[in-house]
Design an enzyme around this catalytic site. Structure first.
Site, PDB file in Angstrom:
ATOM      1  CB  CYS A   1    -111.156   3.984  47.746  1.00 50.02           C
ATOM      2  SG  CYS A   1    -112.816   3.329  47.998  1.00 50.02           S
TER       3      CYS A   1
ATOM      4  CB  CYS B   1    -113.227   2.529  44.930  1.00 51.27           C
ATOM      5  SG  CYS B   1    -113.736   3.679  46.182  1.00 51.27           S
ATOM      6  CG  ASP B   2    -109.878   1.609  43.028  1.00 52.41           C
ATOM      7  OD1 ASP B   2    -110.835   1.772  42.252  1.00 52.41           O
ATOM      8  OD2 ASP B   2    -109.216   2.539  43.511  1.00 52.41           O
TER       9      ASP B   2
END
Ligand code: NDP
Length: 319
Positions: free
Chosen positions: A132, A135-136
């Site tokens: 993701c 997300c990261d």
């Protein structure tokens, strides 16, 4: 007891909740492990109609949720871990063992990102390997990262990562792309993005420091035409190779295809179990868009409502 239990909280689930609650039905929606679904881990959604200038994924899902709640749908931040669909009314059990009895069930459990299964993938997941980018991506400022895949997700993630990373290399196992022309062109035009075609990741390699913290350092890549392997330096690797439907809860109960997508009847959302309907990515292996998920959520609510109306007498006498 609820008229309709909806399992899953993406565009499909919330649209079903909106339509069913607005039709005067008592609706309980189980949000599951990822409230709001996959759009909560995406950035800007440019192709959801009605948002001329785009909308952020998490914001869009909050609007979905509020709109459904406005008509009385109730969200529960619980995950359904067991279902008894063998008789009606149906019984749904959450992870704490608490039961909800439902006259009809709508399955909108969506799908989850697939992984390669290469050596070291689980070991370095969260330590350089991710599924993701939104997300990261933030953690890879100024670093060199790889994105695996040749679809729209890979292009989107690669473009997004260029906001942070110094360089982004798209690793794809063949020469043709599954990605749409516009997404591919956008990636090709991005000066931070390069492509390695006919290539796949065989192994994620890293180090563990004195404090026991792991860190990805290399990828072992393999040329899919020649089988030649080589190690390249990599600070991060984002796997973007598609999704798996989240339907294991219903294995052996609801008819599915070979991959696990729920099979629905004809043009509607009915499953092989009377009173159980399916919508969104859990049953759609073809379109998999927020708007098509929402559309099928609407269909599931209408199908469930009509079915309940037709069966209501029967259900009341059988309680
Ligand atoms: P896709 O199934 O479209 O693409 C998956 C990609 O990963 C393919 O290129 C595939 O290669 C590759 N792949 C699959 N398995 C492996 C493996 N084991 N090893 C190496 N490579 C592998 O999935 P996406 O998630 O990209 O897209 C899904 C849907 O969502 C599409 O309909 C897409 O249009 C949509 N989408 C739309 C977006 C937007 O419009 N903003 C953003 C993201 C997704 P191969 O081609 O060789 O099979």
């Amino acid at each position: 007891m609820t008229d309709i239990a909806i399992i899953g909280s993406g565009p499909a689930g919330f649209t079903a909740a909106l339509y069913a609650s607005r039709a005067g039905l008592n609706v309980t929606l189980f949000e599951g492990a990822q409230p709001g679904g996959q759009l909560t881990i995406t950035t800007e959604v440019e192709n959801y109609p009605g948002f001329e200038h785009g909308v952020m994924g998490p914001e869009l899902m909050e609007i979905f949720r509020k709109q459904a709640h406005r008509f009385g749908a109730v969200s529960k931040y619980e995950t359904i871990s067991n279902v008894d669909l063998s008789k009606r009314p149906f019984v749904l059990t959450n992870e704490r063992g608490e039961e909800t009895v439902a006259k009809a069930v709508i399955v909108s459990t969506g799908a989850t990102a697939k992984l390669l299964g290469a050596d070291g993938e689980s070991e370095y997941m969260g330590f350089g390997v991710s599924a993701c980018a939104t997300c990261d991506g933030f953690f890879f400022r100024g670093l060199n990262v790889f994105v695996v895949g040749g679809g729209d997700t890979a292009m989107e993630e690669a473009n997004y990562l260029t906001r942070f990373a110094e360089s982004v290399t798209i690793v794809h196992r063949r020469e043709e792309f599954r990605a749409s022309k516009i997404m591919l062109e956008r990636a090709k035009a991005n000066p931070k993005i390069t492509f390695m075609l006919n290539t796949t990741v065989d192994e994620y390699i890293g180090v563990t420091n004195d404090n026991g913290i792991k860190k990805l350092t290399h990828l072992r890549l393999r040329n899919t035409l020649t089988n030649e392997t080589s190690n390249v330096l990599a600070d991060g690797a984002f796997v973007a190779i598609g999704h798996q439907p989240n339907t294991s809860l219903f294995t052996g109960l609801i008819d599915m295809d070979d991959v696990g997508y729920i099979v629905t009847k004809g043009k509607g959302t009915a499953t092989n179990i009377e009173g159980v309907f399916a919508c969104g990515d859990a049953q759609d292996s073809v379109y998999r868009q927020a708007i098509t998920a929402a559309g099928s959520g609407c269909m599931a609510a209408i199908d469930a409502e009509r079915w309940l109306e037709a069966k209501h007498e029967l259900l009341v006498t059988s309680y």
